[in-house]
Design a protein around this motif. Structure first.
Motif, PDB file in Angstrom:
ATOM      1  N   ARG A 258      53.517  22.329  75.885  1.00  0.00           N
ATOM      2  CA  ARG A 258      54.179  21.122  76.398  1.00  0.00           C
ATOM      3  C   ARG A 258      53.206  20.280  77.218  1.00  0.00           C
ATOM      4  O   ARG A 258      53.547  19.755  78.269  1.00  0.00           O
ATOM      5  CB  ARG A 258      55.403  21.486  77.246  1.00  0.00           C
ATOM      6  CG  ARG A 258      56.482  22.233  76.475  1.00  0.00           C
ATOM      7  CD  ARG A 258      57.008  21.363  75.367  1.00  0.00           C
ATOM      8  NE  ARG A 258      57.988  22.024  74.542  1.00  0.00           N
ATOM      9  CZ  ARG A 258      59.263  21.626  74.439  1.00  0.00           C
ATOM     10  NH1 ARG A 258      59.678  20.587  75.103  1.00  0.00           N
ATOM     11  NH2 ARG A 258      60.078  22.249  73.652  1.00  0.00           N
TER      12      ARG A 258
ATOM     13  N   LEU B 132      62.759  22.916  68.224  1.00  0.00           N
ATOM     14  CA  LEU B 132      61.974  23.602  69.261  1.00  0.00           C
ATOM     15  C   LEU B 132      61.563  22.611  70.340  1.00  0.00           C
ATOM     16  O   LEU B 132      61.578  22.903  71.526  1.00  0.00           O
ATOM     17  CB  LEU B 132      60.733  24.256  68.653  1.00  0.00           C
ATOM     18  CG  LEU B 132      60.960  25.549  67.851  1.00  0.00           C
ATOM     19  CD1 LEU B 132      59.735  25.889  67.013  1.00  0.00           C
ATOM     20  CD2 LEU B 132      61.299  26.714  68.779  1.00  0.00           C
ATOM     21  N   ASN B 133      61.210  21.414  69.873  1.00  0.00           N
ATOM     22  CA  ASN B 133      60.777  20.374  70.786  1.00  0.00           C
ATOM     23  C   ASN B 133      61.915  19.885  71.688  1.00  0.00           C
ATOM     24  O   ASN B 133      61.688  19.427  72.801  1.00  0.00           O
ATOM     25  CB  ASN B 133      60.209  19.212  69.964  1.00  0.00           C
ATOM     26  CG  ASN B 133      59.193  18.425  70.733  1.00  0.00           C
ATOM     27  OD1 ASN B 133      58.451  18.993  71.529  1.00  0.00           O
ATOM     28  ND2 ASN B 133      59.180  17.126  70.523  1.00  0.00           N
TER      29      ASN B 133
ATOM     30  N   ALA C 226      61.406  26.282  76.862  1.00  0.00           N
ATOM     31  CA  ALA C 226      60.578  26.365  75.655  1.00  0.00           C
ATOM     32  C   ALA C 226      59.310  27.179  75.907  1.00  0.00           C
ATOM     33  O   ALA C 226      58.864  27.932  75.051  1.00  0.00           O
ATOM     34  CB  ALA C 226      60.211  24.967  75.173  1.00  0.00           C
TER      35      ALA C 226
ATOM     36  N   THR D 249      58.669  30.388  73.664  1.00  0.00           N
ATOM     37  CA  THR D 249      57.533  30.449  72.748  1.00  0.00           C
ATOM     38  C   THR D 249      56.535  31.535  73.157  1.00  0.00           C
ATOM     39  O   THR D 249      55.821  32.055  72.311  1.00  0.00           O
ATOM     40  CB  THR D 249      56.823  29.085  72.619  1.00  0.00           C
ATOM     41  OG1 THR D 249      56.508  28.599  73.928  1.00  0.00           O
ATOM     42  CG2 THR D 249      57.683  28.077  71.887  1.00  0.00           C
TER      43      THR D 249
ATOM     44  N   LEU E 183      53.913  22.490  71.079  1.00  0.00           N
ATOM     45  CA  LEU E 183      55.253  23.093  71.208  1.00  0.00           C
ATOM     46  C   LEU E 183      55.223  24.221  72.225  1.00  0.00           C
ATOM     47  O   LEU E 183      56.170  24.452  72.958  1.00  0.00           O
ATOM     48  CB  LEU E 183      55.713  23.666  69.861  1.00  0.00           C
ATOM     49  CG  LEU E 183      56.259  22.696  68.820  1.00  0.00           C
ATOM     50  CD1 LEU E 183      56.489  23.419  67.504  1.00  0.00           C
ATOM     51  CD2 LEU E 183      57.546  22.052  69.298  1.00  0.00           C
TER      52      LEU E 183
ATOM     53  N   ARG F 191      50.186  20.442  66.792  1.00  0.00           N
ATOM     54  CA  ARG F 191      51.644  20.426  66.961  1.00  0.00           C
ATOM     55  C   ARG F 191      52.139  21.769  67.489  1.00  0.00           C
ATOM     56  O   ARG F 191      52.971  21.844  68.378  1.00  0.00           O
ATOM     57  CB  ARG F 191      52.330  20.124  65.622  1.00  0.00           C
ATOM     58  CG  ARG F 191      52.652  18.672  65.401  1.00  0.00           C
ATOM     59  CD  ARG F 191      53.797  18.532  64.400  1.00  0.00           C
ATOM     60  NE  ARG F 191      53.580  19.337  63.219  1.00  0.00           N
ATOM     61  CZ  ARG F 191      52.980  18.897  62.109  1.00  0.00           C
ATOM     62  NH1 ARG F 191      52.544  17.664  62.033  1.00  0.00           N
ATOM     63  NH2 ARG F 191      52.824  19.706  61.077  1.00  0.00           N
TER      64      ARG F 191
ATOM     65  N   GLU G  78      60.717  22.308  64.000  1.00  0.00           N
ATOM     66  CA  GLU G  78      59.842  21.826  65.072  1.00  0.00           C
ATOM     67  C   GLU G  78      60.557  20.836  65.981  1.00  0.00           C
ATOM     68  O   GLU G  78      60.375  20.867  67.203  1.00  0.00           O
ATOM     69  CB  GLU G  78      58.575  21.194  64.477  1.00  0.00           C
ATOM     70  CG  GLU G  78      57.625  22.259  63.954  1.00  0.00           C
ATOM     71  CD  GLU G  78      56.319  21.690  63.421  1.00  0.00           C
ATOM     72  OE1 GLU G  78      55.567  22.460  62.814  1.00  0.00           O
ATOM     73  OE2 GLU G  78      56.064  20.474  63.595  1.00  0.00           O
TER      74      GLU G  78
END
Lengths: 65, 195
Positions: B28, B133-134, B141, B145, B25, B21, B130
Protein backbone atom coordinates in the motif's frame (compact mmCIF):
# COMPACT_ATOMS: atom_id res chain seq x y z
CA UNK A 1 -24.87 -25.48 18.67
CA UNK A 2 -22.86 -22.99 16.68
CA UNK A 3 -24.52 -20.12 14.85
CA UNK A 4 -23.74 -19.39 11.19
CA UNK A 5 -21.79 -16.35 12.30
CA UNK A 6 -19.60 -18.46 14.60
CA UNK A 7 -19.15 -21.02 11.85
CA UNK A 8 -17.87 -18.40 9.41
CA UNK A 9 -15.32 -17.41 12.03
CA UNK A 10 -14.13 -21.01 12.32
CA UNK A 11 -14.10 -21.40 8.53
CA UNK A 12 -11.66 -18.50 8.48
CA UNK A 13 -9.59 -19.56 11.49
CA UNK A 14 -9.05 -23.06 10.23
CA UNK A 15 -7.01 -21.48 7.44
CA UNK A 16 -4.72 -19.98 10.07
CA UNK A 17 -4.57 -22.47 12.95
CA UNK A 18 -5.49 -26.09 13.61
CA UNK A 19 -8.95 -26.29 15.14
CA UNK A 20 -9.47 -28.25 18.34
CA UNK A 21 -11.26 -31.58 18.14
CA UNK A 22 -14.33 -30.05 19.70
CA UNK A 23 -14.31 -27.16 17.20
CA UNK A 24 -13.86 -29.51 14.28
CA UNK A 25 -16.78 -31.69 15.34
CA UNK A 26 -19.23 -28.88 15.92
CA UNK A 27 -18.07 -27.21 12.71
CA UNK A 28 -18.64 -30.36 10.67
CA UNK A 29 -21.97 -31.01 12.30
CA UNK A 30 -23.16 -27.51 11.39
CA UNK A 31 -22.00 -27.86 7.77
CA UNK A 32 -23.92 -31.10 7.37
CA UNK A 33 -27.11 -29.26 8.18
CA UNK A 34 -26.44 -25.87 6.63
CA UNK A 35 -25.93 -25.52 2.88
CA UNK A 36 -25.17 -21.80 3.09
CA UNK A 37 -22.27 -22.30 5.50
CA UNK A 38 -21.08 -25.28 3.53
CA UNK A 39 -20.88 -23.10 0.41
CA UNK A 40 -19.23 -20.38 2.47
CA UNK A 41 -16.53 -22.82 3.52
CA UNK A 42 -15.93 -23.75 -0.12
CA UNK A 43 -15.69 -20.07 -1.03
CA UNK A 44 -13.03 -19.51 1.65
CA UNK A 45 -10.98 -22.34 0.20
CA UNK A 46 -11.47 -21.07 -3.33
CA UNK A 47 -10.25 -17.62 -2.27
CA UNK A 48 -7.20 -19.12 -0.57
CA UNK A 49 -6.32 -21.09 -3.72
CA UNK A 50 -6.85 -18.13 -6.02
CA UNK A 51 -4.77 -15.75 -3.91
CA UNK A 52 -2.04 -18.33 -3.60
CA UNK A 53 -1.88 -18.54 -7.39
CA UNK A 54 -1.79 -14.77 -7.64
CA UNK A 55 1.12 -14.59 -5.20
CA UNK A 56 3.08 -17.29 -7.02
CA UNK A 57 2.72 -15.48 -10.33
CA UNK A 58 0.67 -18.35 -11.73
CA UNK A 59 -2.02 -16.22 -13.30
CA UNK A 60 -2.67 -15.89 -17.03
CA UNK A 61 -0.40 -13.25 -18.55
CA UNK A 62 -2.18 -9.95 -18.77
CA UNK A 63 -2.49 -8.14 -22.07
CA UNK A 64 -1.06 -4.64 -22.26
CA UNK A 65 -3.61 -1.98 -21.69
CA UNK B 1 9.96 -21.28 -27.27
CA UNK B 2 8.33 -18.89 -24.81
CA UNK B 3 10.04 -15.55 -24.71
CA UNK B 4 12.36 -14.89 -21.81
CA UNK B 5 10.89 -11.88 -19.99
CA UNK B 6 14.26 -10.92 -18.62
CA UNK B 7 15.61 -10.24 -22.11
CA UNK B 8 12.50 -9.32 -24.10
CA UNK B 9 11.67 -5.64 -23.45
CA UNK B 10 7.91 -5.89 -24.01
CA UNK B 11 7.61 -8.96 -21.81
CA UNK B 12 9.81 -7.34 -19.22
CA UNK B 13 7.54 -4.29 -19.08
CA UNK B 14 4.49 -6.53 -18.62
CA UNK B 15 6.18 -8.57 -15.92
CA UNK B 16 7.36 -5.46 -14.13
CA UNK B 17 3.84 -4.01 -14.16
CA UNK B 18 2.38 -7.19 -12.66
CA UNK B 19 5.06 -7.28 -9.98
CA UNK B 20 4.43 -3.66 -9.15
CA UNK B 21 0.70 -4.21 -8.82
CA UNK B 22 1.33 -7.19 -6.56
CA UNK B 23 3.85 -5.35 -4.39
CA UNK B 24 1.52 -2.39 -4.10
CA UNK B 25 -1.42 -4.56 -3.02
CA UNK B 26 0.85 -5.84 -0.28
CA UNK B 27 2.61 -2.65 0.77
CA UNK B 28 0.00 0.00 0.00
CA UNK B 29 2.89 2.31 -0.78
CA UNK B 30 3.80 3.07 -4.39
CA UNK B 31 7.32 4.32 -3.81
CA UNK B 32 8.24 1.41 -1.57
CA UNK B 33 6.69 -1.01 -4.08
CA UNK B 34 8.89 0.47 -6.82
CA UNK B 35 11.98 -0.03 -4.64
CA UNK B 36 11.07 -3.62 -3.86
CA UNK B 37 10.47 -4.47 -7.51
CA UNK B 38 13.77 -2.84 -8.44
CA UNK B 39 15.59 -4.90 -5.77
CA UNK B 40 13.86 -8.01 -7.02
CA UNK B 41 15.10 -7.46 -10.57
CA UNK B 42 18.64 -6.92 -9.35
CA UNK B 43 18.50 -10.18 -7.37
CA UNK B 44 16.93 -12.02 -10.30
CA UNK B 45 19.71 -10.87 -12.64
CA UNK B 46 22.34 -11.91 -10.08
CA UNK B 47 20.78 -15.31 -9.59
CA UNK B 48 19.97 -15.81 -13.24
CA UNK B 49 22.15 -18.93 -13.42
CA UNK B 50 20.24 -20.63 -10.61
CA UNK B 51 17.01 -20.55 -12.62
CA UNK B 52 16.50 -24.15 -13.64
CA UNK B 53 13.53 -23.80 -15.92
CA UNK B 54 11.31 -26.01 -13.76
CA UNK B 55 8.88 -23.18 -13.21
CA UNK B 56 8.10 -20.29 -15.52
CA UNK B 57 10.35 -17.24 -15.25
CA UNK B 58 7.39 -15.31 -13.87
CA UNK B 59 6.86 -17.82 -11.07
CA UNK B 60 10.56 -17.78 -10.28
CA UNK B 61 10.73 -13.99 -10.19
CA UNK B 62 7.61 -13.85 -8.01
CA UNK B 63 9.27 -16.13 -5.45
CA UNK B 64 12.16 -13.66 -5.25
CA UNK B 65 9.64 -10.83 -5.03
CA UNK B 66 7.90 -12.43 -2.06
CA UNK B 67 11.19 -12.82 -0.20
CA UNK B 68 12.08 -9.23 -0.92
CA UNK B 69 8.66 -8.15 0.37
CA UNK B 70 9.13 -10.12 3.60
CA UNK B 71 12.47 -8.42 4.19
CA UNK B 72 11.03 -5.00 3.41
CA UNK B 73 8.18 -5.54 5.87
CA UNK B 74 10.40 -6.86 8.63
CA UNK B 75 12.75 -3.92 8.37
CA UNK B 76 9.92 -1.42 8.79
CA UNK B 77 8.73 -0.62 12.25
CA UNK B 78 4.98 -0.03 12.40
CA UNK B 79 4.21 -1.57 9.06
CA UNK B 80 0.69 -2.03 10.41
CA UNK B 81 -0.95 0.69 12.48
CA UNK B 82 -2.47 -1.42 15.24
CA UNK B 83 -4.97 1.15 16.49
CA UNK B 84 -6.19 1.91 12.96
CA UNK B 85 -6.59 -1.72 12.02
CA UNK B 86 -9.18 -2.11 14.76
CA UNK B 87 -11.29 0.81 13.67
CA UNK B 88 -11.00 -0.30 10.05
CA UNK B 89 -12.87 -3.43 11.05
CA UNK B 90 -16.00 -1.37 11.32
CA UNK B 91 -15.83 -0.63 7.60
CA UNK B 92 -16.42 -4.30 6.92
CA UNK B 93 -19.99 -4.47 8.10
CA UNK B 94 -19.90 -7.97 9.46
CA UNK B 95 -23.00 -7.52 11.56
CA UNK B 96 -25.10 -6.61 8.54
CA UNK B 97 -24.62 -10.15 7.24
CA UNK B 98 -26.19 -11.89 10.23
CA UNK B 99 -29.33 -11.46 12.31
CA UNK B 100 -29.29 -11.14 16.09
CA UNK B 101 -29.15 -14.94 16.44
CA UNK B 102 -26.12 -15.21 14.17
CA UNK B 103 -28.08 -16.62 11.24
CA UNK B 104 -27.44 -15.47 7.68
CA UNK B 105 -29.57 -12.55 6.56
CA UNK B 106 -31.42 -13.37 3.34
CA UNK B 107 -29.32 -11.26 1.01
CA UNK B 108 -26.03 -12.41 2.51
CA UNK B 109 -26.59 -16.14 2.40
CA UNK B 110 -24.08 -17.91 0.23
CA UNK B 111 -25.24 -18.83 -3.21
CA UNK B 112 -23.41 -21.31 -5.38
CA UNK B 113 -20.41 -19.68 -6.98
CA UNK B 114 -20.49 -20.67 -10.58
CA UNK B 115 -17.47 -22.57 -11.75
CA UNK B 116 -14.70 -21.12 -9.65
CA UNK B 117 -12.28 -23.23 -11.67
CA UNK B 118 -13.33 -21.52 -14.87
CA UNK B 119 -13.20 -18.13 -13.21
CA UNK B 120 -9.55 -18.72 -12.45
CA UNK B 121 -8.79 -19.30 -16.14
CA UNK B 122 -10.42 -16.01 -17.10
CA UNK B 123 -8.00 -13.10 -16.93
CA UNK B 124 -10.87 -10.72 -16.12
CA UNK B 125 -11.38 -12.63 -12.89
CA UNK B 126 -7.88 -11.78 -11.73
CA UNK B 127 -8.52 -8.12 -12.36
CA UNK B 128 -11.64 -8.28 -10.22
CA UNK B 129 -9.73 -10.11 -7.50
CA UNK B 130 -7.13 -7.33 -7.50
CA UNK B 131 -9.80 -4.65 -7.37
CA UNK B 132 -11.38 -6.42 -4.40
CA UNK B 133 -8.05 -6.80 -2.59
CA UNK B 134 -7.42 -3.15 -3.25
CA UNK B 135 -10.81 -2.28 -1.74
CA UNK B 136 -9.84 -3.71 1.64
CA UNK B 137 -8.93 -1.06 4.20
CA UNK B 138 -5.19 -0.33 4.16
CA UNK B 139 -4.00 -1.89 7.42
CA UNK B 140 -6.42 -4.79 7.14
CA UNK B 141 -5.00 -5.51 3.69
CA UNK B 142 -1.44 -5.42 5.02
CA UNK B 143 -2.23 -8.05 7.64
CA UNK B 144 -4.25 -10.15 5.23
CA UNK B 145 -1.60 -10.13 2.51
CA UNK B 146 1.15 -10.96 5.03
CA UNK B 147 -0.82 -14.12 5.68
CA UNK B 148 -2.08 -14.91 2.18
CA UNK B 149 0.57 -13.49 -0.16
CA UNK B 150 3.64 -14.20 1.92
CA UNK B 151 2.37 -17.21 3.86
CA UNK B 152 3.50 -15.85 7.22
CA UNK B 153 2.08 -17.65 10.26
CA UNK B 154 -0.07 -15.65 12.65
CA UNK B 155 2.62 -15.63 15.35
CA UNK B 156 5.14 -14.23 12.84
CA UNK B 157 2.63 -11.55 11.90
CA UNK B 158 2.24 -10.84 15.61
CA UNK B 159 5.98 -10.41 16.05
CA UNK B 160 6.23 -8.06 13.09
CA UNK B 161 3.19 -5.94 13.88
CA UNK B 162 2.85 -6.15 17.66
CA UNK B 163 -0.71 -7.41 17.29
CA UNK B 164 -2.05 -10.24 19.44
CA UNK B 165 -2.78 -13.51 17.69
CA UNK B 166 -6.48 -13.33 18.59
CA UNK B 167 -6.65 -9.84 17.13
CA UNK B 168 -4.99 -11.11 13.95
CA UNK B 169 -7.65 -13.82 13.65
CA UNK B 170 -10.35 -11.15 13.88
CA UNK B 171 -8.71 -9.01 11.21
CA UNK B 172 -8.17 -11.97 8.87
CA UNK B 173 -11.79 -13.03 9.27
CA UNK B 174 -13.04 -9.54 8.48
CA UNK B 175 -10.75 -9.32 5.48
CA UNK B 176 -12.07 -12.60 4.11
CA UNK B 177 -15.68 -11.56 4.71
CA UNK B 178 -15.04 -8.29 2.91
CA UNK B 179 -13.29 -9.98 0.03
CA UNK B 180 -16.04 -12.54 -0.32
CA UNK B 181 -18.71 -9.82 -0.41
CA UNK B 182 -16.77 -7.97 -3.08
CA UNK B 183 -16.26 -11.08 -5.21
CA UNK B 184 -19.91 -11.98 -4.85
CA UNK B 185 -21.04 -8.59 -6.00
CA UNK B 186 -18.48 -7.93 -8.68
CA UNK B 187 -17.94 -11.34 -10.12
CA UNK B 188 -19.99 -14.33 -9.08
CA UNK B 189 -23.38 -12.73 -8.78
CA UNK B 190 -23.14 -10.69 -11.94
CA UNK B 191 -22.09 -13.86 -13.75
CA UNK B 192 -25.05 -15.71 -12.30
CA UNK B 193 -27.43 -12.96 -13.33
CA UNK B 194 -26.59 -13.39 -17.00
CA UNK B 195 -27.44 -17.12 -17.01
Amino acid sequence: MLSCKQVTRLASEKLDRPLSLRERLSFRMHLMMCAACSRFDGQMQFMRTAISRLSRGETPDREDR
Amino acid sequence: MPTDPLTDPAALTRLRREMLRFAELQLRDRALAEDVVQDTFIKAMDKRDSFEGRASIKTWVFSILRNTLINAIRSRAKFVDVSTVESEGEQVALDALFDANGRWMDGARSEVWLAPDQAAENSAFWEVLEVCLNDLPENTARVFTMREFLGLATDEIGQTTGMSVSNIHVVLHRARMGLRECLRQRWFETEAATC
